[in-house]
Design a protein around this motif. Structure first.
Motif, PDB file in Angstrom:
ATOM      1  N   ARG A 178       0.845  -1.214   0.000  1.00 56.16           N
ATOM      2  CA  ARG A 178       0.000   0.000   0.000  1.00 56.16           C
ATOM      3  C   ARG A 178       0.872   1.252   0.000  1.00 56.16           C
ATOM      4  N   GLU A 179       1.905   1.243   0.837  1.00 51.42           N
ATOM      5  CA  GLU A 179       2.829   2.403   0.877  1.00 51.42           C
ATOM      6  C   GLU A 179       3.472   2.607  -0.491  1.00 51.42           C
ATOM      7  N   ALA A 180       3.908   1.501  -1.100  1.00 47.05           N
ATOM      8  CA  ALA A 180       4.630   1.618  -2.384  1.00 47.05           C
ATOM      9  C   ALA A 180       3.706   2.194  -3.450  1.00 47.05           C
ATOM     10  N   LEU A 181       2.450   1.711  -3.489  1.00 48.56           N
ATOM     11  CA  LEU A 181       1.521   2.230  -4.516  1.00 48.56           C
ATOM     12  C   LEU A 181       1.140   3.676  -4.209  1.00 48.56           C
ATOM     13  N   THR A 182       1.103   4.026  -2.932  1.00 52.21           N
ATOM     14  CA  THR A 182       0.836   5.433  -2.571  1.00 52.21           C
ATOM     15  C   THR A 182       1.951   6.320  -3.134  1.00 52.21           C
ATOM     16  N   TYR A 183       3.212   5.886  -2.981  1.00 57.55           N
ATOM     17  CA  TYR A 183       4.322   6.684  -3.530  1.00 57.55           C
ATOM     18  C   TYR A 183       4.216   6.772  -5.047  1.00 57.55           C
ATOM     19  N   LEU A 184       3.905   5.639  -5.700  1.00 51.82           N
ATOM     20  CA  LEU A 184       3.832   5.660  -7.171  1.00 51.82           C
ATOM     21  C   LEU A 184       2.695   6.582  -7.643  1.00 51.82           C
TER      22      LEU A 184
END
Ligand SMILES: C[S@@+](CC[C@H](N)C(=O)[O-])C[C@H]1O[C@@H](n2cnc3c(N)ncnc32)[C@H](O)[C@@H]1O
Length: 256
Positions: A178-184
């Motif tokens: 979730r964090e990674a997709l938030t950054y992307l």
């Protein structure tokens, strides 16, 4: 002349090969790489129990910059093993150690292990011929976001290729999907180059190789809005190409 063994342990105890065990048992010193990956049941302690020998936890500092210690053991005639979760060379930085040891006249043996890279490709059932460069989403450094992952996904998608996205590990904390997709998505909001959208389907691999592993295909929106129960890390993501073969589309429908 001594031997440096780069030993891949696979993703969990059940993936440990006999060859890996044999090389570990043959080593005078065994270091366990504690920073390039993480397993649900492999650690310096569990490895010690399995092989009945002392296993030294090795930090990034020791393996990347402070490798004088390892070279001095090789120089004094000891065989040294660096044991890594997954494969010892895929998405790790141990090649520099191998080159240094080789240049000093030692033998280097790589013992491949089941890597998260191959594992997620296999479990996703996407065409292995269609994977482009992999990339890691890293935590911002001094509030500065690293856009490299955004541009790797962009380039891959322009060529009709899938992207494996590794997630950062910082001070023992694993970034989750979730964090990674938030950054992307933040990168998309800033750059607006139509690289990733909330409607895109992504594959999320969670705790692969463990008894509670999950491999799920969901939209970015579903992952961000919590319509997917995420297990504790480690996680990995595949951002598929936009032009999927119809069989790949059917394969992704099986991942729920
Ligand atoms: C830098 S890569 C190292 C890969 C390792 N050398 C290998 O071959 O498996 C580590 C990243 O892969 C992902 N990863 C590693 N093990 C995983 C697992 N069991 N399940 C899901 N993701 C995993 C995480 O994003 C983690 O931060």
């Amino acid at each position: 002349m001594s031997y440096l063994y780069l030993v891949g342990l696979g993703l969990s105890k059940r993936f440990l090969t006999k060859k890996a065990m044999d090389y570990l048992k043959d080593s005078d010193l065994i270091y366990f790489d504690t920073y390039t990956s993480f397993s649900c049941d492999l650690s310096a302690e569990s490895l010690e129990e399995l092989i009945g020998k002392r296993v030294i936890p090795a930090t990034r500092a020791l393996l990347e910059t402070g490798f004088k210690e390892i070279m001095s053991h090789l120089e004094s005639g000891k065989n040294v093993a660096i044991a890594s979760v997954g494969d010892p060379v895929i998405a790790t930085t141990h090649v520099s150690l191998a080159v240094e040891a080789k240049n000093r006249g030692h033998e280097v043996v790589v013992v491949p292990g089941v890597s998260v890279h191959c594992y997620i490709i296999s479990k996703s059932m996407l065409s292995s011929y269609k994977f482009g460069r992999s990339v890691t989403v890293v935590y911002p450094y001094n509030d500065v976001i690293d856009y490299a992952p955004y541009y790797v996904v962009k380039e891959n998608r322009e060529h009709g290729l899938h992207t494996i996205v590794y997630l950062d590990v910082k001070d023992g904390k694993f970034m989750d999907a979730r964090e990674a997709l938030t950054y992307l998505m933040k990168m998309e909001e800033k750059r607006k180059e139509n690289v990733i959208s909330r409607e895109d389907v992504v594959v999320v691999g969670q705790r692969l190789g463990c008894d509670d592993e999950k491999v799920i295909a969901k939209t970015v929106k579903d992952v961000l809005e919590g319509n997917l129960d995420l297990s504790p890390p480690p996680h990995i993501i595949i951002i598929p190409a936009r032009n999927l073969h119809y069989m790949e589309v059917e394969a992704l429908k099986c991942l729920h």
